[in-house]
Design a protein around this motif. Structure first.
Motif, short mmCIF file in Angstrom:
data_model
loop_
_atom_site.label_atom_id
_atom_site.label_comp_id
_atom_site.label_asym_id
_atom_site.label_seq_id
_atom_site.Cartn_x
_atom_site.Cartn_y
_atom_site.Cartn_z
N GLU A 121 0.86 -1.19 0.00
CA GLU A 121 0.00 0.00 0.00
C GLU A 121 0.90 1.24 0.00
O GLU A 121 1.92 1.28 0.68
CB GLU A 121 -0.87 -0.01 1.27
CG GLU A 121 -1.87 1.14 1.33
CD GLU A 121 -2.80 1.05 2.54
OE1 GLU A 121 -2.39 0.53 3.60
OE2 GLU A 121 -3.94 1.54 2.43
N TYR A 165 2.83 7.05 3.75
CA TYR A 165 1.43 6.80 4.09
C TYR A 165 0.99 7.80 5.16
O TYR A 165 1.60 7.86 6.23
CB TYR A 165 1.26 5.36 4.59
CG TYR A 165 -0.16 5.01 4.94
CD1 TYR A 165 -1.15 5.00 3.97
CD2 TYR A 165 -0.53 4.71 6.25
CE1 TYR A 165 -2.47 4.70 4.28
CE2 TYR A 165 -1.83 4.39 6.57
CZ TYR A 165 -2.80 4.40 5.58
OH TYR A 165 -4.10 4.10 5.89
N LYS A 203 -9.91 1.24 -2.48
CA LYS A 203 -10.12 0.77 -1.09
C LYS A 203 -11.58 1.02 -0.69
O LYS A 203 -12.07 2.16 -0.76
CB LYS A 203 -9.16 1.53 -0.17
CG LYS A 203 -9.06 0.99 1.23
CD LYS A 203 -7.94 1.72 1.99
CE LYS A 203 -7.58 1.11 3.30
NZ LYS A 203 -6.38 1.74 3.89
N CYS A 213 -5.50 -3.32 2.62
CA CYS A 213 -5.23 -3.14 4.04
C CYS A 213 -6.48 -3.29 4.92
O CYS A 213 -6.92 -4.40 5.16
CB CYS A 213 -4.52 -1.81 4.26
SG CYS A 213 -3.58 -1.86 5.80
N ARG A 253 -10.17 -6.53 7.28
CA ARG A 253 -10.95 -6.73 8.52
C ARG A 253 -12.40 -7.09 8.25
O ARG A 253 -13.15 -7.41 9.17
CB ARG A 253 -10.90 -5.46 9.37
CG ARG A 253 -9.53 -5.22 9.99
CD ARG A 253 -9.59 -4.12 11.03
NE ARG A 253 -8.30 -3.89 11.63
CZ ARG A 253 -7.82 -4.53 12.70
NH1 ARG A 253 -8.54 -5.45 13.30
NH2 ARG A 253 -6.63 -4.25 13.16
N ASN A 310 0.34 -1.05 11.30
CA ASN A 310 1.25 -0.19 12.07
C ASN A 310 1.70 -0.95 13.31
O ASN A 310 1.25 -2.07 13.57
CB ASN A 310 0.51 1.10 12.45
CG ASN A 310 -0.82 0.75 13.09
OD1 ASN A 310 -0.87 0.39 14.26
ND2 ASN A 310 -1.90 0.80 12.32
N THR A 360 -1.55 -1.93 15.74
CA THR A 360 -2.48 -3.00 15.36
C THR A 360 -1.78 -4.17 14.66
O THR A 360 -2.33 -5.27 14.63
CB THR A 360 -3.59 -2.45 14.43
OG1 THR A 360 -2.97 -1.89 13.26
CG2 THR A 360 -4.42 -1.40 15.12
N1 LIG Z 1 -3.63 1.28 5.97
C1 LIG Z 1 -4.57 0.70 6.66
O1 LIG Z 1 -5.68 0.50 6.21
C2 LIG Z 1 -4.15 0.27 8.03
C3 LIG Z 1 -5.08 -0.76 8.64
C4 LIG Z 1 -4.65 -1.14 10.01
O2 LIG Z 1 -3.57 -0.84 10.47
C5 LIG Z 1 -5.59 -1.93 10.80
O3 LIG Z 1 -5.28 -2.16 11.97
O4 LIG Z 1 -6.63 -2.34 10.30
#
Ligand SMILES: NC(=O)CCC(=O)C(=O)O
Length: 281
Positions: free
Chosen positions: A44, A50, A119, A160, A164, A187, A190
């Motif tokens: 990314e 970033y 995204k 990224c 989730r 990061n 997380t």
């Molecule tokens: N660049 C991102 O989208 C970071 C996502 C991220 O760190 C997370 O914990 O989810």
């Protein structure tokens, strides 16, 4: 869904100079191809630091390859190396509206763009005292699910934070994709908690491959990337990974593992769509 393929994740050291980032990416893609990679993924924001303060400054119009310095570079990297290239992400500016997106493009070995993913889920989190980030302050979200075909099977794409949301991988797998690919930049807050866990979860639930490619960590940067670019197999085993430094991670994807695990643990034929809905329908 057969045969095997070598995937390379280029965990790139990204700095403030776009031209230097593009040139570094090219060197690493060429190196990965020389090592036998059939598909290479970049991270990314591979051409910019970033952070919400950088998207507008680095954004390019991605409507045509010719009009974008980064797309021209990605096209020629793919063509000159003869690989499928998942071109990380690039800040995109939609020229008619001025809207900004975080966008991944995918290239075939002829240097033609075969997919473009904006995204979908913007990274808005608030971890008091540790990590506050709000992509939605500057970015618009994409509205489309993206997949692309290769000689080894179809792959789904996410960027990224998209990882989730299990629906993307579930939908891709139920439509026959063999893997999910995520350019990402977790990061140091997380990343240690969830990066590997999320990849293994996406692979385990769907019995497919899952891979995520991060930038290398720059200890001078405002946002400290987790690194640890990783590939997970359909049994949810980590088959290749690294630490936080610039590196290339290689993994041989053996696609017969998908049928093997689905035969051993047949959740695919045991679903109860009479009890709950099929989200891929
Ligand atoms: N660049 C991102 O989208 C970071 C996502 C991220 O760190 C997370 O914990 O989810």
């Amino acid at each position: 869904m057969s045969g095997s393929m070598k995937l390379a994740l280029v965990q790139l050291a990204v700095g403030a100079q776009k031209t230097a980032n593009l040139s570094n990416a090219r060197t690493k893609v060429v190196e990965a191809a020389r090592m036998g990679a059939n598909m290479v993924m970049l991270p990314e924001c591979f051409n910019s630091p970033y952070g919400t303060q950088y998207f507008a400054q680095y954004a390019e119009d991605l409507r045509a390859t010719e009009s974008s310095e980064s797309l021209r570079a990605l096209s020629s990297m793919a063509k000159d190396s003869g690989v499928f290239l998942v071109g990380g992400t690039v800040p995109e500016k939609e020229s008619t509206t001025g809207d900004l997106f975080n966008t991944c493009t995918v290239w075939n070995p002829q240097g033609e763009m075969v997919a473009k993913h904006r995204k979908i889920h913007l990274f808005d989190i608030n971890f008091p005292g540790r990590m506050v980030f709000k992509e939605s302050e500057v970015l618009k979200s994409g509205n489309e699910i993206t997949e692309f075909s290769t000689p080894w099977g179809r792959f789904g794409l996410g960027i990224c934070y998209d990882i989730r949301f299990p629906e993307l991988a579930m939908i891709a797998a139920r439509r026959g994709c063999v893997g999910m690919l995520y350019p990402g930049a977790f990061n140091t807050t997380t990343g240690p908690m969830h990066w590997e866990l999320l990849l293994r979860a996406r692979a385990m639930d769907n019995q497919i491959f899952a891979a995520a490619c991060s930038p290398a960590r720059d200890i001078e940067a405002g946002y400290q990337a987790w690194g640890h670019s990783t590939v997970v197999d359909p049994y949810a085993r980590v088959i290749a990974t690294t630490d936080e430094k610039q590196d290339i991670v290689y993994a041989d994807l053996d696609f017969k593992l998908i049928q093997e695990v689905r035969k051993a643990i047949p959740i695919y034929t045991q679903r109860r769509f009479d009890v709950y809905p099929d989200v891929s329908a």
